[in-house]
Design an enzyme around this catalytic site. Structure first.
Site, PDB file in Angstrom:
ATOM      1  N   GLY A  10       0.842  -1.190   0.000  1.00  0.00           N
ATOM      2  CA  GLY A  10       0.000   0.000   0.000  1.00  0.00           C
ATOM      3  C   GLY A  10       0.877   1.239   0.000  1.00  0.00           C
ATOM      4  O   GLY A  10       1.953   1.244   0.614  1.00  0.00           O
ATOM      5  N   ASN A  13      -1.408   7.916   1.426  1.00  0.00           N
ATOM      6  CA  ASN A  13      -0.891   8.959   2.300  1.00  0.00           C
ATOM      7  C   ASN A  13      -0.192   8.350   3.523  1.00  0.00           C
ATOM      8  O   ASN A  13       0.947   8.692   3.858  1.00  0.00           O
ATOM      9  CB  ASN A  13      -2.101   9.816   2.714  1.00  0.00           C
ATOM     10  CG  ASN A  13      -1.733  11.105   3.403  1.00  0.00           C
ATOM     11  OD1 ASN A  13      -2.322  11.461   4.419  1.00  0.00           O
ATOM     12  ND2 ASN A  13      -0.780  11.841   2.874  1.00  0.00           N
ATOM     13  N   GLY A  15       0.478   4.959   3.867  1.00  0.00           N
ATOM     14  CA  GLY A  15       1.408   3.942   3.373  1.00  0.00           C
ATOM     15  C   GLY A  15       2.753   4.548   3.012  1.00  0.00           C
ATOM     16  O   GLY A  15       3.818   4.006   3.344  1.00  0.00           O
ATOM     17  N   LYS A 121      -7.637   0.687   8.864  1.00  0.00           N
ATOM     18  CA  LYS A 121      -8.698   1.065   9.800  1.00  0.00           C
ATOM     19  C   LYS A 121     -10.060   0.767   9.173  1.00  0.00           C
ATOM     20  O   LYS A 121     -10.504   1.467   8.260  1.00  0.00           O
ATOM     21  CB  LYS A 121      -8.564   2.544  10.177  1.00  0.00           C
ATOM     22  CG  LYS A 121      -7.298   2.794  11.030  1.00  0.00           C
ATOM     23  CD  LYS A 121      -7.119   4.213  11.507  1.00  0.00           C
ATOM     24  CE  LYS A 121      -5.905   4.339  12.420  1.00  0.00           C
ATOM     25  NZ  LYS A 121      -5.613   5.702  12.858  1.00  0.00           N
ATOM     26  N   LYS A 207     -13.437   4.876  15.468  1.00  0.00           N
ATOM     27  CA  LYS A 207     -13.257   6.329  15.634  1.00  0.00           C
ATOM     28  C   LYS A 207     -13.530   7.063  14.316  1.00  0.00           C
ATOM     29  O   LYS A 207     -13.846   8.258  14.313  1.00  0.00           O
ATOM     30  CB  LYS A 207     -11.876   6.652  16.198  1.00  0.00           C
ATOM     31  CG  LYS A 207     -10.686   6.325  15.303  1.00  0.00           C
ATOM     32  CD  LYS A 207     -10.365   7.367  14.270  1.00  0.00           C
ATOM     33  CE  LYS A 207      -9.375   6.873  13.256  1.00  0.00           C
ATOM     34  NZ  LYS A 207      -9.179   7.831  12.139  1.00  0.00           N
TER      35      LYS A 207
HETATM   36  P1  NAD Z   1      -5.069   6.798   0.841  1.00  0.00           P
HETATM   37  O1  NAD Z   1      -6.494   6.984   1.162  1.00  0.00           O
HETATM   38  O2  NAD Z   1      -4.183   7.974   0.947  1.00  0.00           O
HETATM   39  O3  NAD Z   1      -4.826   6.323  -0.639  1.00  0.00           O
HETATM   40  C1  NAD Z   1      -5.581   5.535  -1.399  1.00  0.00           C
HETATM   41  C2  NAD Z   1      -4.706   4.390  -1.865  1.00  0.00           C
HETATM   42  O4  NAD Z   1      -5.530   3.454  -2.545  1.00  0.00           O
HETATM   43  C3  NAD Z   1      -3.601   4.796  -2.843  1.00  0.00           C
HETATM   44  O5  NAD Z   1      -2.402   4.165  -2.493  1.00  0.00           O
HETATM   45  C4  NAD Z   1      -4.100   4.249  -4.174  1.00  0.00           C
HETATM   46  O6  NAD Z   1      -3.055   3.883  -5.022  1.00  0.00           O
HETATM   47  C5  NAD Z   1      -4.858   3.032  -3.725  1.00  0.00           C
HETATM   48  N1  NAD Z   1      -5.834   2.554  -4.686  1.00  0.00           N
HETATM   49  C6  NAD Z   1      -6.707   3.281  -5.423  1.00  0.00           C
HETATM   50  N2  NAD Z   1      -7.442   2.453  -6.202  1.00  0.00           N
HETATM   51  C7  NAD Z   1      -7.011   1.201  -5.927  1.00  0.00           C
HETATM   52  C8  NAD Z   1      -7.388  -0.087  -6.389  1.00  0.00           C
HETATM   53  N3  NAD Z   1      -8.359  -0.253  -7.281  1.00  0.00           N
HETATM   54  N4  NAD Z   1      -6.747  -1.162  -5.889  1.00  0.00           N
HETATM   55  C9  NAD Z   1      -5.789  -1.017  -4.966  1.00  0.00           C
HETATM   56  N5  NAD Z   1      -5.388   0.167  -4.484  1.00  0.00           N
HETATM   57  C10 NAD Z   1      -6.002   1.255  -4.970  1.00  0.00           C
HETATM   58  O7  NAD Z   1      -4.485   5.583   1.725  1.00  0.00           O
HETATM   59  P2  NAD Z   1      -3.814   5.660   3.172  1.00  0.00           P
HETATM   60  O8  NAD Z   1      -3.994   7.015   3.779  1.00  0.00           O
HETATM   61  O9  NAD Z   1      -2.441   5.138   3.055  1.00  0.00           O
HETATM   62  O10 NAD Z   1      -4.737   4.690   4.010  1.00  0.00           O
HETATM   63  C11 NAD Z   1      -4.496   3.315   4.160  1.00  0.00           C
HETATM   64  C12 NAD Z   1      -5.074   2.848   5.473  1.00  0.00           C
HETATM   65  O11 NAD Z   1      -4.398   3.535   6.525  1.00  0.00           O
HETATM   66  C13 NAD Z   1      -6.568   3.151   5.669  1.00  0.00           C
HETATM   67  O12 NAD Z   1      -7.171   2.075   6.337  1.00  0.00           O
HETATM   68  C14 NAD Z   1      -6.573   4.378   6.572  1.00  0.00           C
HETATM   69  O13 NAD Z   1      -7.735   4.455   7.379  1.00  0.00           O
HETATM   70  C15 NAD Z   1      -5.347   4.111   7.410  1.00  0.00           C
HETATM   71  N6  NAD Z   1      -4.743   5.314   8.001  1.00  0.00           N
HETATM   72  C16 NAD Z   1      -4.609   6.479   7.314  1.00  0.00           C
HETATM   73  C17 NAD Z   1      -4.034   7.585   7.903  1.00  0.00           C
HETATM   74  C18 NAD Z   1      -3.879   8.900   7.193  1.00  0.00           C
HETATM   75  O14 NAD Z   1      -3.698   9.935   7.854  1.00  0.00           O
HETATM   76  N7  NAD Z   1      -3.903   8.929   5.871  1.00  0.00           N
HETATM   77  C19 NAD Z   1      -3.556   7.486   9.207  1.00  0.00           C
HETATM   78  C20 NAD Z   1      -3.678   6.292   9.891  1.00  0.00           C
HETATM   79  C21 NAD Z   1      -4.285   5.190   9.274  1.00  0.00           C
HETATM   80  P1  13P Z   2      -8.747  10.227   8.466  1.00  0.00           P
HETATM   81  O1  13P Z   2      -8.860   9.020   7.571  1.00  0.00           O
HETATM   82  O2  13P Z   2     -10.053  10.767   8.923  1.00  0.00           O
HETATM   83  O3  13P Z   2      -7.871  11.284   7.858  1.00  0.00           O
HETATM   84  O4  13P Z   2      -7.998   9.753   9.788  1.00  0.00           O
HETATM   85  C1  13P Z   2      -6.665   9.449   9.730  1.00  0.00           C
HETATM   86  C2  13P Z   2      -6.308   8.698  10.954  1.00  0.00           C
HETATM   87  O5  13P Z   2      -6.619   7.536  11.048  1.00  0.00           O
HETATM   88  C3  13P Z   2      -5.616   9.434  12.032  1.00  0.00           C
HETATM   89  O6  13P Z   2      -5.172   8.583  13.046  1.00  0.00           O
END
Ligand code: NAD
Ligand code: 13P
Length: 345
Positions: A10, A13, A15, A121, A207
């Site tokens: 992954g 953002n 990842g 999440k 959350k």
């Molecule tokens: P993101 O929402 O920033 O990005 C979307 C991702 O999905 C991209 O890497 C994109 O390439 C991919 N994507 C799009 N279409 C796709 C497809 N058809 N098949 C496979 N991949 C595809 O992702 P993120 O922020 O890295 O979130 C990943 C996990 O981490 C989520 O569960 C999120 O809740 C959790 N998370 C995010 C944050 C944050 O601040 N961004 C913080 C903590 C946890």
């Molecule tokens: P959001 O997906 O709402 O940006 O939350 C990111 C997150 O999980 C912060 O810990």
């Protein structure tokens, strides 16, 4: 001692942020990890160029984490099966809706002795059945899977703003927690360990539903008292949900861990779920449209988790016990008047 080979599955953002940290830490702990950090990147075109090529030449994920150098040892790979080849430390960090297809691709291709950690999440719901994604990964791949979650808005962690996180490891397997802590902890990103994979995962998923409620409240202009009430009620519903449906959750996870109350607070103050829910009220646009317009390819989790939780609670005939979760579902998916947000709470 054999060194673990990391693979990040992954590259959004969060990842990309985690890949950057892991890339630095494998060098710091060269005794424990192979230096190379392959990252599976879902391929897409950016101004006529493949995103993987852009990452591998500029060292930046220009779409999902622009402005940060991921490091020369972090390598973007578009072929998932190739990315996981030989990897013994698998980090799952993608929006949950894409996990199933990823697991199908790598099932049967996992290196002996491999371990996994889920940073996802969300919850996996099939009618009256509910699973955390760490369990889904563990069961499908036949390897132990820990969970990492916390108050971790990716842009703030990437910028090196002091943050904490929680790693939940499996009962009796503290060594897994120790391994993952080595991979992720930095002076600005503190890791706490707890023997509670379920609690860490569920707090991270639920959350997001509370953060949607907080955003709706912001959109209505309700102010701080209402938002605090939403956070408190949301935390209680989270705790009740965990304790009603997952017997192994530890009580300290809710108040003493970053994965508990701290993530709920940061997500209700910042975060994508809060922001788009506020815009949902102010603009009248759909969440799909707002996700496209406001998030530049990043994905929302909260409204989907609200729907999953609703399906599960309905199947268990327990909706009445979780009024806030239920209100978020009806407002986001069934056109319920948003002005009823706080009714019956
Ligand atoms: P993101 O929402 O920033 O990005 C979307 C991702 O999905 C991209 O890497 C994109 O390439 C991919 N994507 C799009 N279409 C796709 C497809 N058809 N098949 C496979 N991949 C595809 O992702 P993120 O922020 O890295 O979130 C990943 C996990 O981490 C989520 O569960 C999120 O809740 C959790 N998370 C995010 C944050 C944050 O601040 N961004 C913080 C903590 C946890
Ligand atoms: P959001 O997906 O709402 O940006 O939350 C990111 C997150 O999980 C912060 O810990």
């Amino acid at each position: 001692m054999t060194r673990d080979k990391v693979c990040i599955i992954g590259s959004g953002n969060w990842g990309s942020t985690i890949a950057m940290i892991a890339g630095q830490n494998v060098r710091k702990h060269a005794d424990a990890f192979d230096e190379r950090v392959p990252v599976w990147v879902y391929e897409e075109m950016i101004d006529g160029k493949k995103l993987t090529d852009v990452i591998n030449t500029t060292r930046q994920n220009v779409k999902y984490l622009p402005g940060y150098d991921l490091g020369t040892n972090v390598e973007a790979i578009p072929d998932l099966a190739k990315a996981v080849e030989g990897a013994t430390a698998l980090v799952f960090v993608m929006p949950h809706q894409f996990l199933d297809r990823c697991l199908a691709t790598i099932e049967g291709h996992i290196a002996p002795g491999a371990r996994a950690i889920s940073l996802i999440k969300g919850v996996d719901v099939h009618g009256a059945d509910i699973h955390i994604f760490a369990d889904v990964i563990q069961d499908r791949l036949g390897i132990r899977c820990s969970a990492l979650s916390g108050a971790n808005i990716a842009s703030e962690v990437a910028a090196g703003r002091f943050s904490e996180t929680t790693i939940g490891y499996r009962k009796g397997f503290q060594e897994d927690g120790v391994l993952w802590k080595k991979l992720f902890e930095t002076p600005k990103f503190k890791v706490q360990l707890i023997e509670d994979v379920s609690g860490v995962s569920l707090c991270g998923a639920l959350k997001n539903v509370v953060a949607v409620a907080a955003g709706l409240s912001d959109g209505l202009g309700y102010g701080n008292n209402t938002k605090s009430a939403i956070m408190r009620i949301g935390l209680i519903e989270t705790k009740n949900f965990c304790q009603e449906f997952f017997s192994d959750v530890l009580p300290e996870t809710f108040l003493e861990e970053s994965a508990g109350v701290a993530d709920l607070i940061t997500s209700c103050l910042g975060g994508r779920n809060r922001k788009t829910a506020e815009a949902f009220v102010k603009t009248g646009k759909s969440f799909d449209q707002l996700e496209r317009e406001m998030l530049g390819g990043q994905k929302l989790q909260g409204i989907h988790t609200a729907k999953d939780v609703h399906i599960f609670l309905e199947a268990r005939n327990r909706i009445g016990a979780y009024p806030l979760f239920d209100k978020v579902f009806h407002i986001c998916w069934e056109d319920m008047d948003v002005n009823t947000l706080t009714d019956d709470l």
